[in-house]
Write an enzyme that holds these catalytic residues in place. Structure first.
Site, PDB file in Angstrom:
ATOM      1  N   ASP A  67       0.709  -1.199   0.121  1.00 45.86           N
ATOM      2  CA  ASP A  67       0.015   0.028  -0.048  1.00 45.86           C
ATOM      3  C   ASP A  67       0.836   1.281   0.024  1.00 45.86           C
ATOM      4  OD1 ASP A  67       0.867  -0.735   2.438  1.00 45.86           O
ATOM      5  OD2 ASP A  67      -1.159  -0.937   3.278  1.00 45.86           O
ATOM      6  N   ASN A 136      -7.708  -4.036  14.173  1.00 41.58           N
ATOM      7  CA  ASN A 136      -9.072  -4.023  13.970  1.00 41.58           C
ATOM      8  C   ASN A 136      -8.988  -5.290  12.792  1.00 41.58           C
ATOM      9  OD1 ASN A 136      -7.957  -2.912  11.613  1.00 41.58           O
ATOM     10  ND2 ASN A 136      -9.432  -1.237  11.628  1.00 41.58           N
TER      11      ASN A 136
HETATM   12  C1  F6R Z   1       1.665  -2.040   6.206  1.00 42.41           C
HETATM   13  C2  F6R Z   1       0.189  -2.411   6.133  1.00 42.41           C
HETATM   14  C3  F6R Z   1      -0.814  -2.612   7.542  1.00 42.41           C
HETATM   15  C4  F6R Z   1       0.215  -3.017   8.697  1.00 42.41           C
HETATM   16  C5  F6R Z   1      -0.723  -2.896   9.882  1.00 42.41           C
HETATM   17  C6  F6R Z   1       0.183  -3.209  11.195  1.00 42.41           C
HETATM   18  O1  F6R Z   1       2.155  -1.910   4.896  1.00 42.41           O
HETATM   19  O2  F6R Z   1      -0.341  -2.805   5.072  1.00 42.41           O
HETATM   20  O3  F6R Z   1      -1.512  -3.595   7.220  1.00 42.41           O
HETATM   21  O4  F6R Z   1       0.822  -4.122   8.318  1.00 42.41           O
HETATM   22  O5  F6R Z   1      -1.306  -1.763   9.963  1.00 42.41           O
HETATM   23  O6  F6R Z   1       0.955  -2.081  11.419  1.00 42.41           O
HETATM   24  P1  F6R Z   1       1.994  -2.166  12.512  1.00 42.41           P
HETATM   25  O7  F6R Z   1       3.146  -3.081  12.071  1.00 42.41           O
HETATM   26  O8  F6R Z   1       2.668  -0.847  12.549  1.00 42.41           O
HETATM   27  O9  F6R Z   1       1.450  -2.413  13.826  1.00 42.41           O
END
Ligand code: F6R
Length: 251
Positions: A67, A136
């Site tokens: 993303d 979530n």
């Molecule tokens: C990142 C992504 C998100 C993260 C998720 C967890 O490219 O697509 O889905 O993997 O928000 O984020 P963290 O690792 O910061 O807890």
């Protein structure tokens, strides 16, 4: 799903890096799907250390990130392009021309989504997709309620996601409210998936993934429909969840 329990974030990062390195050595032209956020930073550090020590090469590897924030160019410190360059690509022998991330400043964002989806398909799809999980249950930026049939698309970020990601910005108002993300169907087309889960904040999400129903209200639950998923979770995230471990790294 194969579940590997490790002691802590460091061990998760080392184990994940080992997992990835093994695949890159087996297939030097592998198509890797990459994630940003706090979870994979340690893994990328371990990949860099291994590259320096053992010379694992990424020259032929192609990458597709999950993303990108809409409105941020690649030289903006909060863009995911900037993140990837500075957490990984600049420190390995990656050919950056083979690293793909949706553009956050495309003239036409819908066209950009279609281009990205086609690009992945033209490369024969992702061989190994690395994922983190939102508290979530989001994967990529596919927030609860996203269709399991979704392809690369534009999303409005959930308030909880904006809140969680504000830690990377000076002020919460600076967090973009929209992003481009691979869809759930795009992610599910990957031949193999490696999900990394660390910390108490992710405990509830992991519990729901392992014990809950497969439902669009909890996007990560779709992973139970995938034939080849490995989860590496640390003790804080997996704590008292009853699961059959495939591997428990000695602590
Ligand atoms: C990142 C992504 C998100 C993260 C998720 C967890 O490219 O697509 O889905 O993997 O928000 O984020 P963290 O690792 O910061 O807890």
């Amino acid at each position: 799903m194969r579940i590997i329990e490790v002691k802590d974030y460091q061990q998760m990062s080392n184990r994940a890096a080992e997992f990835i390195i093994e695949k890159v050595v087996q297939n030097p032209s592998i198509k890797l799907g990459l994630a940003t956020g706090g979870t994979p930073i340690g893994t990328y550090k371990s990949l860099i250390e291994d590259h320096k020590m053992n010379g694992t090469s990424y020259q032929k590897v192609t990458t597709f990130n999950l993303d990108e924030y809409m409105g941020l160019s690649g030289d903006n410190k909060n863009s995911y392009r900037y993140f990837m360059n500075n957490q990984l690509f600049n420190y390995i022998d990656m050919n950056k021309a083979k690293s793909n991330i949706p553009s956050g400043i495309a003239a036409d964002f819908q066209e950009e989504c279609d281009r990205y989806e086609d690009l992945i398909a033209k490369h024969g799809g992702v061989d190994l997709q690395i994922l983190g999980i939102g508290s979530n249950g989001h994967i990529g930026f596919n927030e609860p309620g996203t269709s399991f049939d979704s392809k690369t698309h534009i999303v409005k970020l959930a308030p909880s996601t904006i809140q969680a990601n504000a830690r990377f910005f000076n002020r919460i108002e600076e967090v973009p409210t929209k992003a481009i993300t691979m869809g759930i169907a795009t992610i599910m087309k990957s031949k193999e998936i490696l999900l990394l889960v660390s910390g108490e904040k992710k405990k509830e999400a992991l519990f729901r993934l392992l014990n809950g129903e497969i439902n669009e209200s909890f996007p990560a639950s779709v992973l139970k429909n995938h034939p080849c998923v490995t989860i590496i979770a640390d003790k804080a995230a997996i704590a008292d969840i009853k699961v059959h471990y495939s591997e428990k790294v000695p602590m």
